[in-house]
Enzyme design. Structure first.
Site, PDB file in Angstrom:
ATOM      1  N   ARG A 171       0.817  -1.226   0.000  1.00 29.39           N
ATOM      2  CA  ARG A 171       0.000   0.000   0.000  1.00 29.39           C
ATOM      3  C   ARG A 171       0.847   1.270   0.000  1.00 29.39           C
ATOM      4  O   ARG A 171       0.482   2.275   0.602  1.00 29.39           O
ATOM      5  CB  ARG A 171      -0.962   0.019   1.203  1.00 29.39           C
ATOM      6  CG  ARG A 171      -1.899  -1.168   1.267  1.00 29.39           C
ATOM      7  CD  ARG A 171      -2.868  -1.204   0.078  1.00 29.39           C
ATOM      8  NE  ARG A 171      -3.689  -2.405   0.163  1.00 29.39           N
ATOM      9  CZ  ARG A 171      -3.374  -3.567  -0.412  1.00 29.39           C
ATOM     10  NH1 ARG A 171      -2.290  -3.658  -1.152  1.00 29.39           N
ATOM     11  NH2 ARG A 171      -4.154  -4.614  -0.291  1.00 29.39           N
ATOM     12  N   SER A 220     -10.697   0.469   3.881  1.00 32.39           N
ATOM     13  CA  SER A 220      -9.851  -0.103   4.939  1.00 32.39           C
ATOM     14  C   SER A 220      -9.051   0.999   5.624  1.00 32.39           C
ATOM     15  O   SER A 220      -8.350   1.759   4.972  1.00 32.39           O
ATOM     16  CB  SER A 220      -8.899  -1.140   4.345  1.00 32.39           C
ATOM     17  OG  SER A 220      -9.619  -2.246   3.851  1.00 32.39           O
ATOM     18  N   GLU A 290      -3.819   3.160   6.793  1.00 33.59           N
ATOM     19  CA  GLU A 290      -3.834   2.965   5.340  1.00 33.59           C
ATOM     20  C   GLU A 290      -4.509   4.169   4.683  1.00 33.59           C
ATOM     21  O   GLU A 290      -4.103   4.615   3.615  1.00 33.59           O
ATOM     22  CB  GLU A 290      -4.577   1.675   4.981  1.00 33.59           C
ATOM     23  CG  GLU A 290      -4.614   1.401   3.484  1.00 33.59           C
ATOM     24  CD  GLU A 290      -5.193   0.035   3.144  1.00 33.59           C
ATOM     25  OE1 GLU A 290      -5.846  -0.068   2.092  1.00 33.59           O
ATOM     26  OE2 GLU A 290      -4.994  -0.918   3.913  1.00 33.59           O
TER      27      GLU A 290
END
Length: 298
Positions: A171, A220, A290
Site C-alpha cells: 500500500r 480499509s 492505510e
C-alpha cells in the site's frame, strides 16, 4: 493565495472549493483551489508555472482519504473525463487514463478477454489513486499488473516510470510528492470473458457481504500487519462499535470507520487514533494508517 498569482489555465479553477462532497467520508474543509485540467498539457503547464511552495494533491474518487476540517492549503487536482479513457493496446494490455475507475478498467479487460484485472472491481478509486498507493485486494496488487505509469511531476515535467521505478511496497509507492498520475499501462493474461465475469461477481458479492459499502466510510482504515489481520486486532481490542462524536467503528467490519451522519474529520481521525492506542495496549502491535490524512486541523 490570490487568483492573480496563479498560472492561466484552459481547464477549470475553483476557489475555496468544498471537498466534503467529493470524498467518501463526506467530511472535511475546502481546498484553497480545485483545478480540473482540460488535458495533460494544461496540467503540465500549470504545475510548471505554479509557485513551487504551493502544495499540490491529486484527488480521485475520494475513498481512502480524510480531508481535515481546516481544508487543504493549496491546489487539489481532479482529473475529469479527458483522463478517463481505457483502451486495449494488444491481446493482454490496457492503456488507462489516470481518472478511469477500477470498475471501468476491470470491465474493459473482461470485454477484451484479459484476465488478472478482476480485483480492480473491488477498489473504489481511480487509476491515479491505486497506482500511487499500490492498491490491492483479494490476493492481487497493482504492482502485479502495472507495466508503466505516466506522471506529471510537481515541476510540470512529464515522465513515464516503469514499475521498478515506483519503489512499491504494501500500500505504498515512492512516487514523488505533488506528482499526478495521468495514465498507466497494465498487462494481464488471456482469459474467457464469462470466467472473468464470474470472478468479478464473486469478488463483488464477497465485498458486499463483508463491508459496510452503503455507509459514509473511507475503505480499509489500517494496513494489515505482517501475518495478522487489522480487523481482528481491532476486534480483539474491544473496538467494535466504538464511537467518538459522530464517528464509529463499523459493527460489520472493524477495519472500517463510519461517519454516522454528523462526524467531523476530527472525530474520524481521533477515533482512529483511539483504536490504534487500544490495539497497541492489547496486542503490542502498532497499527499503521492505510487511509491518507491530509490538510489542516481546524
Amino acid at each position: 493565495m490570490n487568483a492573480a498569482v496563479l498560472p492561466a489555465v484552459r481547464g477549470k479553477l475553483t476557489a475555496k472549493a468544498p471537498l466534503a462532497p467529493l470524498v467518501w467520508f463526506k467530511s472535511g474543509g475546502p481546498a484553497d483551489w480545485l483545478f480540473e485540467p482540460k488535458d495533460a498539457e494544461d496540467l503540465a503547464d500549470f504545475l510548471r508555472d505554479l509557485d513551487p511552495a504551493v502544495p499540490v494533491m491529486a484527488l480521485g474518487l475520494g475513498s481512502n482519504l480524510i480531508i481535515r476540517d481546516g481544508g487543504f492549503p493549496g491546489v487539489v487536482v481532479r482529473l475529469g473525463k479527458a483522463f478517463a479513457k481505457v483502451e486495449p493496446l494488444d491481446a493482454v494490455t490496457l492503456r488507462c487514463g489516470g481518472g478511469a475507475s477500477g470498475i471501468l478498467v476491470s470491465s474493459t479487460a473482461r470485454d477484451a478477454g484479459i484476465a488478472g484485472f478482476e480485483f480492480l472491481r473491488s477498489i473504489p478509486g481511480t487509476v491515479g489513486g491505486f497506482v500511487r498507493m499500490n492498491g490491492g485486494a483479494y490476493g492481487s496488487e497493482v504492482k502485479d499488473i502495472l507495466v508503466e505509469a505516466d506522471v506529471v511531476l510537481r515541476t510540470g515535467e512529464r515522465r513515464t516510470l516503469a514499475t521498478a521505478r515506483l519503489g512499491y511496497t504494501y500500500r505504498h509507492s515512492e512516487l514523488p510528492e505533488g506528482a499526478v498520475v495521468i495514465g498507466a499501462t497494465f498487462r494481464g493474461r488471456p482469459g474467457e470473458p464469462a470466467d472473468i465475469q464470474a470472478e468479478m461477481d464473486r469478488i463483488s458479492a464477497s465485498r458486499e457481504a463483508a463491508q459496510p459499502l452503503r455507509s459514509k466510510t473511507g475503505g480499509s482504515t489500517f494496513k494489515n500487519p505482517e501475518g495478522r489481520k487489522a480487523w481482528q486486532l481491532v476486534d480483539e481490542a474491544g473496538c467494535r462499535g466504538l464511537r467518538v462524536g459522530g464517528a464509529e467503528v463499523s459493527e460489520k467490519h472493524t477495519n472500517f470507520l463510519i461517519n454516522t451522519g454528523s462526524a467531523t474529520s476530527g472525530d474520524i481521525e481521533r477515533l482512529g487514533e483511539e483504536v490504534r492506542r487500544r490495539v497497541k495496549a492489547k496486542s503490542g502491535i502498532e497499527l499503521e494508517w492505510e487511509i491518507q490524512r491530509v490538510g489542516k486541523a481546524e
